[in-house]
Design an enzyme around this catalytic site. Sequence first.
Site, mmCIF file in Angstrom:
data_model
loop_
_atom_site.group_PDB
_atom_site.id
_atom_site.type_symbol
_atom_site.label_atom_id
_atom_site.label_comp_id
_atom_site.label_asym_id
_atom_site.label_seq_id
_atom_site.Cartn_x
_atom_site.Cartn_y
_atom_site.Cartn_z
ATOM 1 N N CYS A 152 -11.976 -15.065 26.265
ATOM 2 C CA CYS A 152 -11.802 -15.015 24.814
ATOM 3 C C CYS A 152 -10.350 -15.318 24.454
ATOM 4 O O CYS A 152 -9.472 -15.342 25.307
ATOM 5 C CB CYS A 152 -12.217 -13.645 24.280
ATOM 6 S SG CYS A 152 -14.005 -13.361 24.347
ATOM 7 N N HIS A 161 -9.651 -12.343 19.070
ATOM 8 C CA HIS A 161 -9.385 -10.923 18.830
ATOM 9 C C HIS A 161 -7.908 -10.587 19.020
ATOM 10 O O HIS A 161 -7.147 -11.308 19.675
ATOM 11 C CB HIS A 161 -10.251 -10.052 19.742
ATOM 12 C CG HIS A 161 -9.919 -10.170 21.204
ATOM 13 N ND1 HIS A 161 -8.958 -9.413 21.829
ATOM 14 C CD2 HIS A 161 -10.452 -10.970 22.179
ATOM 15 C CE1 HIS A 161 -8.907 -9.727 23.117
ATOM 16 N NE2 HIS A 161 -9.797 -10.675 23.358
#
Length: 490
Positions: A405, A386
């Site tokens: 992440c 992301h």
Amino acid sequence: MSKIQLSLVILGGLLLFNSCSSPKVESFGDELVEQFGQKNYSKFDTTAYFTVFKSEQKRLATELNNPKWMAEFADSSKGLTFIGRNLSQGKIDTLYSFLTAIGEHGLSAEPFHAEEIRGLYKDISTSKTGRVEDLYPLLARLDLLGADGYVTYVNALQHGAVNPKRLYGRYFEKQNRMTISYARKVLDSIDMCELLPSIQPTHSYYLKLQKILVSKGLSSQAREDIYLLMEKLRWMNTDFPEKYVFVNIPEQKLKMVANSKVEDVMNICVGETTYAPFAKRGEGGSNHETPVMSGQLDRMQVNPVWNIPSSIVKKELIASLRANPYYLESRNMVAYNKRGQLVDPSTVNWSADSVLNFRFKQNPGTDNSLGSIKFIFSNPYAIYLHDTPAKHMFSAKNRAVSHGCVRVEKPAALASFLIDDEEIAAQIASEIVDTLNVSRWVKMKKHIPVYITYYTTWLNDEGELYKAPDIYGYDERLRKAMKKYLPKTI
């Protein structure tokens, strides 16, 4: 079948006692006569041999890589043993040639018993006493060391010498380690001369490393780096596809690769670690290490909503709310009670335990923690790639700062690479700017593989080695686990 008969089929069975299989000769003694031309070898005594075998099995137990498997095979009643299947037709020489060439794979031949196998076979072949009982200890040792070395070699080449899941808690790649049933099949029913060539790794980077290994002038450290990298590639056991996304945790970079060439590269932020050299300074640090895994990128969310993980809620968000009841509003966040109803933060007692059951999300916007695009691949660990509003972190040397992440520096470039459609990519870019508060899913017609890897040594497009820092301290664990397998020349 008697206990002696059951035990004699060590490693898949030295002799054949039932009608399930048909031996090529009437007895193992006759095979010894045929192979070595000593008539007295026809007097092979199974009971006497078994007594010697038991003694040798006990003596060699600490030298075997798979003593439990060897003991398990001793109770098998299928097929012929390792030497029963391979003593003739030059197969021992074939095995020896592969074992002694294992340096090409960055491994030492010693754990595979290469010289012992060769020496035992030579002693059996050159024995002139004519007394078959003189062969019993030699045959027993050859059977045990040969089978153990052969099985260990097959496992190491197909799956790696060590199991990464025993080294790393966040190694989420599937591992098809050798099972005892497959080991028995290897010994009983697969032809050695066909299997050994077929299991040689064909990974393109692996083959490049093999070529580099024969180069002169490599330092001991460079050789060790290559040895460890080859082991990691054996864990993978398959080559990269034509087009893929390559995320290398130690390098803290993402590469977009097509047709074996890097088309673009960007900095990334990876998971926070407690490994001292790269832990967050002055904050105690937390273990949010990005796992090693792979998948198929199949969709992305433009102007994403962040569904805040419960671990972050419990460890961080609730504490912020208890210190500041207006925290949600200041961060463009909302909360839902356990009935799924949107709550007014000003009416909630944030000190109550019940708020731990609330669900929280952050709406799209310039301050959304996921930035402008979220890239999804299916996995049970809630790991994805992301964007982020914290752009300044991409210029930092230590970018191990996320909750696990992967934050990407150039989300629009990655979206364009994945979609491979300039018109759609341009539309996505405009939506990021013009409809900032509107979230939309984009499904990819063609799924693109993503590999989240941990390679401290790698090759550039020119085939040159380069190094990255061991930010999680993984290499030291691997080095210790590989100690007995690494060539002693380093």
